[in-house]
Design an enzyme around this catalytic site. Sequence first.
Site: not given
Length: 425
Positions: A106, A109, A166
């Site tokens: 993640s 991101k 997240s």
Amino acid sequence: MKRFRRQKAWGRKALKLLAAVSAAALLAGTALSGLAFADGMPEEESLAVSNGGFQDDDTMNYYDENAVATEADVMAIPARSSILMDAGSGRILFEQNADEPMPPASITKIMTLLLTFEALENGALTPGQKITGSEHASSMGGTQIWLEPGEEMALEDLIKAAAVNSANDAAMALAEAVGGSEAAFVQMMNDKAAELGMQNTHFVNPTGLDAEGHLSTARDIALMSRALLGYPEALSYTSIWMDSLREGKTALVNTNKLVRFYKGCNGLKTGTTDGAGSCLSATATRDGLSLIAVSMGSATSAERFDACRTLLDYGFSAFERFTPAAEPAELQPVKVLKGTAPQVEVEADEAPALLIPKGKGTEIERQVTLMPDAEAPIEKDQVMGSIVFRLNGETLCELAIRAKEPVERLGFKTALRLLWQKLLS
């Protein structure tokens, strides 16, 4: 098919209920293990609030802000790959296996957020703009805010969900809002990576879910993180510890524990998948010094926090910020020969802040060289001298001293004009 849809809907409701109970437990100061999921697996294996601190595998309260870490300490951190960067200059303070391509989970991101803030900056989107969730976004799985197909949510809330919790569905909704489609957005991600010099990165999706060929490195992640720090408003999201959406119905808890428990930490992004292990890009600022610590491939969530904490401790204990600048007494006017003015005022160039060894600021030597006089004509910004800063005999930087204003040469016509002006005044 109808039965399958009913089961899917019931599954989503059950997950929402579990998340609500988990959030309530967090707010009440208790813990439920394994209920907060990210990237398809538990992002935080356990979390308990106790006496103002948290517990994760081992008991850890607020980190000691005066902790000292050595280079030997950072060499031993529990991560396959790591790097420490000065956010101001981009200087690398420590690196270990920093160019090995690995799944970034993640942490991906960060790029999704970077492109979103670019879209906000150029006016393509606005913070309060309503974004409609698509079937594709709602199908992401892993950590999510259970964005329903057709549900409208403000862009700023989607940013919050992606940055704090997240949420994969929120990240995909952002990608579709910015790029029009996932495929178009992924192309934008890779174009931006190339622009930033992320030489060993290739993105396949905007969420960080494991996918073949979806790879990055600690160095590239530091570059990407530094680019996001160019948007200070991003930190107003990544520094949130707890918040909520949908008028308090959906609780958000930051997956980055350092935001609460490490002094000065203001971001940035965690990541956990089966392929990536536990990863973290952590940013922190103390006494004007901003650092970016990246760790990849840790075995547990606790290890990634320990890794980045040690990197940050090393940076803050080993370095300090020094901004070279001229003292007023060093900028005396320079005498002008054959000019329309007897002297010219001077000023020194500005210089970016430098990193120096901690506690060495008082040992910096400065050497000022200034012309005793100069013959006209003198142009604005003409170099009249310099200031050299040295530490232990090594030159840190050199600032040029320049003329503030132009001075004409005093010829016959100029002298006559000046005499006429004086007579009329």
